[in-house]
Design an enzyme around this catalytic site. Structure first.
Site, PDB file in Angstrom:
ATOM      1  N   TYR A  58      50.171  15.012 -43.492  1.00  0.00           N
ATOM      2  CA  TYR A  58      49.432  15.676 -42.522  1.00  0.00           C
ATOM      3  C   TYR A  58      49.432  16.905 -41.874  1.00  0.00           C
ATOM      4  O   TYR A  58      50.240  16.649 -40.884  1.00  0.00           O
ATOM      5  CB  TYR A  58      48.617  14.482 -41.680  1.00  0.00           C
ATOM      6  CG  TYR A  58      47.929  13.354 -42.221  1.00  0.00           C
ATOM      7  CD1 TYR A  58      47.737  13.107 -43.586  1.00  0.00           C
ATOM      8  CD2 TYR A  58      47.883  12.180 -41.502  1.00  0.00           C
ATOM      9  CE1 TYR A  58      47.489  12.122 -44.206  1.00  0.00           C
ATOM     10  CE2 TYR A  58      47.339  10.989 -42.286  1.00  0.00           C
ATOM     11  CZ  TYR A  58      47.084  10.796 -43.422  1.00  0.00           C
ATOM     12  OH  TYR A  58      46.484   9.674 -44.067  1.00  0.00           O
ATOM     13  N   SER A 197      39.105   5.939 -44.179  1.00  0.00           N
ATOM     14  CA  SER A 197      37.986   6.372 -44.445  1.00  0.00           C
ATOM     15  C   SER A 197      36.919   5.154 -44.246  1.00  0.00           C
ATOM     16  O   SER A 197      35.866   5.038 -44.952  1.00  0.00           O
ATOM     17  CB  SER A 197      37.628   7.232 -45.852  1.00  0.00           C
ATOM     18  OG  SER A 197      38.600   8.066 -46.008  1.00  0.00           O
ATOM     19  N   PRO A 198      37.024   4.459 -43.137  1.00  0.00           N
ATOM     20  CA  PRO A 198      36.223   3.428 -42.879  1.00  0.00           C
ATOM     21  C   PRO A 198      34.620   4.163 -42.591  1.00  0.00           C
ATOM     22  O   PRO A 198      33.742   3.303 -42.729  1.00  0.00           O
ATOM     23  CB  PRO A 198      36.400   2.643 -41.567  1.00  0.00           C
ATOM     24  CG  PRO A 198      37.347   3.873 -40.994  1.00  0.00           C
ATOM     25  CD  PRO A 198      37.916   4.627 -41.880  1.00  0.00           C
ATOM     26  N   LEU A 199      34.552   5.351 -42.318  1.00  0.00           N
ATOM     27  CA  LEU A 199      33.155   6.047 -42.192  1.00  0.00           C
ATOM     28  C   LEU A 199      32.659   6.674 -43.272  1.00  0.00           C
ATOM     29  O   LEU A 199      31.738   7.577 -43.050  1.00  0.00           O
ATOM     30  CB  LEU A 199      33.187   6.680 -40.758  1.00  0.00           C
ATOM     31  CG  LEU A 199      33.348   5.956 -39.602  1.00  0.00           C
ATOM     32  CD1 LEU A 199      33.334   6.763 -38.323  1.00  0.00           C
ATOM     33  CD2 LEU A 199      32.066   5.083 -39.545  1.00  0.00           C
ATOM     34  N   GLY A 202      32.529  10.359 -42.452  1.00  0.00           N
ATOM     35  CA  GLY A 202      31.411  10.715 -41.649  1.00  0.00           C
ATOM     36  C   GLY A 202      30.210  10.489 -42.524  1.00  0.00           C
ATOM     37  O   GLY A 202      28.890  10.280 -41.353  1.00  0.00           O
ATOM     38  N   LEU A 203      30.031  10.160 -43.655  1.00  0.00           N
ATOM     39  CA  LEU A 203      28.632   9.823 -44.200  1.00  0.00           C
ATOM     40  C   LEU A 203      28.081   8.656 -43.433  1.00  0.00           C
ATOM     41  O   LEU A 203      26.745   8.698 -43.388  1.00  0.00           O
ATOM     42  CB  LEU A 203      28.960   9.598 -45.797  1.00  0.00           C
ATOM     43  CG  LEU A 203      27.667   8.991 -46.357  1.00  0.00           C
ATOM     44  CD1 LEU A 203      26.999  10.214 -46.576  1.00  0.00           C
ATOM     45  CD2 LEU A 203      28.145   8.343 -47.710  1.00  0.00           C
ATOM     46  N   GLY A 205      27.814   7.895 -40.452  1.00  0.00           N
ATOM     47  CA  GLY A 205      27.500   8.179 -39.192  1.00  0.00           C
ATOM     48  C   GLY A 205      26.128   8.518 -39.337  1.00  0.00           C
ATOM     49  O   GLY A 205      25.492   8.651 -38.188  1.00  0.00           O
TER      50      GLY A 205
HETATM   51  N1  LIG Z   1      46.232   6.460 -47.012  1.00  0.00           N
HETATM   52  C1  LIG Z   1      45.835   7.526 -47.211  1.00  0.00           C
HETATM   53  O1  LIG Z   1      45.656   7.478 -48.716  1.00  0.00           O
HETATM   54  C2  LIG Z   1      44.550   8.003 -46.658  1.00  0.00           C
HETATM   55  C3  LIG Z   1      43.436   8.754 -47.184  1.00  0.00           C
HETATM   56  C4  LIG Z   1      42.767   9.078 -46.226  1.00  0.00           C
HETATM   57  C5  LIG Z   1      42.614   8.760 -44.726  1.00  0.00           C
HETATM   58  N2  LIG Z   1      43.519   8.234 -44.261  1.00  0.00           N
HETATM   59  C6  LIG Z   1      43.754   7.736 -42.802  1.00  0.00           C
HETATM   60  O2  LIG Z   1      42.576   7.220 -42.560  1.00  0.00           O
HETATM   61  C7  LIG Z   1      42.036   7.670 -41.327  1.00  0.00           C
HETATM   62  C8  LIG Z   1      40.566   7.915 -41.407  1.00  0.00           C
HETATM   63  O3  LIG Z   1      39.773   8.312 -42.678  1.00  0.00           O
HETATM   64  P1  LIG Z   1      39.197   9.716 -42.669  1.00  0.00           P
HETATM   65  O4  LIG Z   1      39.564  10.765 -41.703  1.00  0.00           O
HETATM   66  O5  LIG Z   1      39.379  10.231 -44.124  1.00  0.00           O
HETATM   67  O6  LIG Z   1      37.582   9.298 -42.593  1.00  0.00           O
HETATM   68  P2  LIG Z   1      36.618   8.550 -41.657  1.00  0.00           P
HETATM   69  O7  LIG Z   1      37.452   7.979 -40.622  1.00  0.00           O
HETATM   70  O8  LIG Z   1      35.748   7.707 -42.358  1.00  0.00           O
HETATM   71  O9  LIG Z   1      36.051   9.730 -41.230  1.00  0.00           O
HETATM   72  C9  LIG Z   1      36.244  10.432 -39.959  1.00  0.00           C
HETATM   73  C10 LIG Z   1      35.197  11.606 -39.707  1.00  0.00           C
HETATM   74  O10 LIG Z   1      33.826  10.800 -39.368  1.00  0.00           O
HETATM   75  C11 LIG Z   1      33.337  11.343 -38.334  1.00  0.00           C
HETATM   76  N3  LIG Z   1      32.979  10.485 -37.176  1.00  0.00           N
HETATM   77  C12 LIG Z   1      34.192   9.960 -36.506  1.00  0.00           C
HETATM   78  N4  LIG Z   1      33.764   8.905 -35.736  1.00  0.00           N
HETATM   79  C13 LIG Z   1      32.378   9.200 -35.861  1.00  0.00           C
HETATM   80  C14 LIG Z   1      31.328   8.450 -34.981  1.00  0.00           C
HETATM   81  N5  LIG Z   1      31.353   7.545 -34.192  1.00  0.00           N
HETATM   82  N6  LIG Z   1      29.791   8.954 -35.178  1.00  0.00           N
HETATM   83  C15 LIG Z   1      29.807   9.721 -36.168  1.00  0.00           C
HETATM   84  N7  LIG Z   1      30.590  10.298 -36.942  1.00  0.00           N
HETATM   85  C16 LIG Z   1      32.004   9.911 -36.743  1.00  0.00           C
HETATM   86  C17 LIG Z   1      34.100  12.925 -37.918  1.00  0.00           C
HETATM   87  O11 LIG Z   1      34.052  13.904 -38.644  1.00  0.00           O
HETATM   88  P3  LIG Z   1      32.584  14.856 -37.996  1.00  0.00           P
HETATM   89  O12 LIG Z   1      32.442  14.914 -36.727  1.00  0.00           O
HETATM   90  O13 LIG Z   1      33.263  16.256 -38.623  1.00  0.00           O
HETATM   91  O14 LIG Z   1      31.605  14.498 -39.039  1.00  0.00           O
HETATM   92  C18 LIG Z   1      35.459  12.166 -38.376  1.00  0.00           C
HETATM   93  O15 LIG Z   1      36.473  13.377 -38.583  1.00  0.00           O
HETATM   94  C19 LIG Z   1      42.545   9.640 -41.603  1.00  0.00           C
HETATM   95  O16 LIG Z   1      42.481  10.099 -40.223  1.00  0.00           O
HETATM   96  C20 LIG Z   1      44.292   9.023 -42.027  1.00  0.00           C
HETATM   97  O17 LIG Z   1      44.774   8.461 -40.882  1.00  0.00           O
HETATM   98  C21 LIG Z   1      44.557   7.493 -45.261  1.00  0.00           C
END
Ligand SMILES: NC(=O)c1ccc[n+]([C@@H]2O[C@H](COP(=O)([O-])OP(=O)(O)OC[C@H]3O[C@@H](n4cnc5c(N)ncnc54)[C@H](OP(=O)(O)O)[C@@H]3O)[C@@H](O)[C@H]2O)c1
Length: 342
Positions: A58, A197-199, A202-203, A205
């Site tokens: 990262y 990517s539990p969200l 951001g979709l 949201g």
């Molecule tokens: N192991 C792997 O291969 C792998 C792959 C991917 C991710 N990860 C890890 O998982 C973590 C999370 O996954 P991700 O970042 O891909 O996706 P995510 O957690 O599903 O989405 C994060 C994005 O959602 C939006 N968000 C967050 N909280 C919100 C809320 N309360 N209301 C509305 N929108 C909200 C923000 O974007 P905006 O505000 O810009 O819309 C944020 O950057 C990463 O940081 C990383 O540590 C691991």
């Protein structure tokens, strides 16, 4: 905060994902990396979160460095999870990368060290032997994998000769594959599934739709944000909105609550602001009813996005559109800080 306790590890049901820290692809800009990222971590710790996930890849080490500085005075409050990118997963390389990660993080022990992806060109054994040695010398406490299927997870355990505590996989209302094998196996065998990517980036949201697509960056490569899929997701988003309204919550919180309602599952949402982090943490206290859970699961089952090869023309079209110069009077599609380096 609620915690999941397994084999001596105690991790918060909601953690913090830090891919966003110092990564150009999220486009949150230098101010986010300089101040917001640390504020997110500190607020999370204040609220009882202990699980913070990063990876050497990262921001090419930037995320680990930012996290290390943020936790320097609160090390004992954090369950630090990092990952080795297995481009050459032979034992000496994995060992050396662990030392580098620990150094960037400023820790003498990485609480959870994960293999980021299975590498189809290399056997699992050397990386797991390295992991065992890292445990023996105390540089690593628990071993995890990421993006492993169940066969690969169990093989990794055999090669380690011990429990591989966690498997970090994509898991949300729009990514349900772990329901089939990984989650039931983790529940039956005292392991943990870490939902990334539990969200759905951001979709879930509910903020993005055809008229308000996410800013360019990492989500330009995510097929879920193609116009067709954004439209298909609307019934699921509507269900999230309705259930959220009944709880005085937000769609994102309901989406997270659905994930962590599964025993032995924790989630690590990323956040673009401290406010988002606070909302995500509060989702740990949101109790969905069985009926709400069933409704969301049914809407999730009904959501059939275009994926794989069928999505490629749409992705190419989106990229072509993104590379067109914007009209002079256009305004940004969201309030994210644009990355001047992008
Ligand atoms: N192991 C792997 O291969 C792998 C792959 C991917 C991710 N990860 C890890 O998982 C973590 C999370 O996954 P991700 O970042 O891909 O996706 P995510 O957690 O599903 O989405 C994060 C994005 O959602 C939006 N968000 C967050 N909280 C919100 C809320 N309360 N209301 C509305 N929108 C909200 C923000 O974007 P905006 O505000 O810009 O819309 C944020 O950057 C990463 O940081 C990383 O540590 C691991």
């Amino acid at each position: 905060m609620r915690y999941v306790e397994v084999n001596g590890a105690r991790v918060s049901a909601i953690g913090v994902g830090t891919w966003q820290f110092g990564s150009k692809e999220w486009g949150y800009g230098p101010e986010y990396a300089r101040t917001t990222a640390a504020a997110i971590v500190n607020r999370a710790l204040d609220l009882g979160v202990n699980l913070v996930d990063t990876a050497e890849i990262y921001g090419m080490g930037a995320s680990e460095r930012i996290l290390g500085e943020a936790i320097a005075s609160r090390r004992e409050q954090v369950f630090v999870a990092s990952k080795v990118f297995p481009i050459l997963p032979i034992a000496p390389v994995v060992e050396w990368r662990a030392v580098e990660s620990a150094s960037r993080l400023g820790v003498s022990t990485i609480d959870l060290y994960q293999v980021h992806w299975p590498n189809p060109l290399f056997p699992t054994r050397p990386a797991m032997h390295a992991m065992r040695r890292l445990q023996q010398i105390g540089l690593v406490e628990h071993v995890g994998v990421s993006n492993f299927n169940l066969v690969q997870w169990r093989l990794a355990e055999r090669m380690l000769g011990d429990r591989v505590l966690t498997n970090q996989v994509q898991y949300s209302l729009v990514a349900r594959k772990p329901d089939a094998e990984l989650v039931p196996w983790a529940q039956a065998n005292d392991r943990i599934v870490i939902a990334y990517s539990p969200l759905a980036q951001g979709l879930l949201g509910g903020r993005y739709d055809l008229d308000n697509p996410p800013p360019p960056g990492v989500r330009a490569n995510n097929v879920l944000f193609l116009p067709d899929n954004l439209e298909r997701a609307q019934p699921l988003i509507s269900a999230l909105r309705e259930i959220a309204a009944a709880h005085g919550a937000t769609p994102a919180q309901v989406g997270l609550a659905w994930v962590i309602r599964r025993p032995n599952v924790v989630a690590i949402p990323g956040a673009s602001s401290v406010e988002q982090l606070e909302a995500n943490v509060a989702a740990a206290d949101l109790d969905l009813t069985d009926a709400e859970d069933a409704r969301l699961t049914a809407e999730s089952d009904a959501f059939q996005p275009t994926r794989g090869v069928a999505a490629l023309p749409g992705l190419l079209a989106a990229r072509r559109a993104a590379s067109q110069p914007e009209p002079a009077d256009s305004t940004p599609a969201s309030d994210s800080v644009p990355d001047p380096n992008r």
